[in-house]
Design a protein around this motif. Structure first.
Motif, PDB file in Angstrom:
ATOM      1  N   ARG A 193      27.627  -1.210  41.033  1.00  0.00           N
ATOM      2  CA  ARG A 193      27.235  -0.632  39.752  1.00  0.00           C
ATOM      3  C   ARG A 193      26.512   0.681  39.996  1.00  0.00           C
TER       4      ARG A 193
ATOM      5  N   ASP B 138      27.302  -5.144  44.771  1.00  0.00           N
ATOM      6  CA  ASP B 138      27.396  -6.550  44.377  1.00  0.00           C
ATOM      7  C   ASP B 138      28.226  -7.363  45.365  1.00  0.00           C
TER       8      ASP B 138
ATOM      9  N   HIS C  65      30.010  -0.342  35.889  1.00  0.00           N
ATOM     10  CA  HIS C  65      30.596  -1.149  36.959  1.00  0.00           C
ATOM     11  C   HIS C  65      31.707  -0.344  37.632  1.00  0.00           C
TER      12      HIS C  65
END
Length: 172
Positions: A111, A133, A90
């Motif tokens: 990620r 994300d 991440h």
């Protein structure tokens, strides 16, 4: 070496490579970045993809519009398979960008999906895919080069990476 101990050592080396790569990207340090990728590696960042040399030409010296970056790494999930490994790490990356309307601060949550290979005892990235994300536009950038929260800096080395990065001297 015991198999479990070797697995721990391999995972630490992969984690250190990922951190070294983020440091190299933040500083646009071609040598540091090169030490993390195999020459025949490939990448796909969604907005750009290709060979390692194409990646390096894109990241160093970096886009003129991107004046500052900071990559903060979170947890990594690493699966070893002999001299190959897959890792998901991440990342939250800050970027100060100017796309023609003045400096804007942005932040991306993403990620890295990395395929690592161990060659001659060294782990490096063989392929990277970046999954996004979330994205946040934080608006107009604040000029913090002289201080923060209304307080002036006590020395020039606090002004960040854009001007003689103090951490480079710290580690010399």
């Amino acid at each position: 070496m015991d198999a479990q101990l070797q697995a721990v050592v391999d995972k630490v080396q992969i984690t250190e490579c990922t951190a070294r790569l983020a440091r190299g990207e933040d500083r646009r340090d071609a040598g540091l970045i090169r030490s993390c990728w195999w020459p025949d590696a490939t990448y796909d960042y969604g907005v750009q993809n290709g060979s390692f040399e194409e990646y390096l030409a894109w990241v160093v010296p970096g886009a003129d519009a991107i004046k500052n970056t900071q990559h903060v790494l979170g947890q990594s999930h690493i699966e070893l398979n002999g001299d190959a490994a897959k890792a998901e790490t991440h990342v939250i990356s800050y970027h100060r960008v100017d796309m023609g309307a003045g400096d804007q601060d942005t932040c991306i949550g993403a990620r890295y999906l990395d395929t690592f290979e161990k060659r001659d005892g060294e782990w490096r990235v063989a392929n990277r895919v970046m999954l996004y994300d979330w994205f946040s536009d934080l608006g107009d950038a604040f000029d913090w080069s002289q201080g923060v929260m209304g307080m002036p800096f006590t020395a020039e080395h606090y002004s960040g990476r854009a001007k003689d990065d103090f951490s480079e001297r710290f580690f010399d």
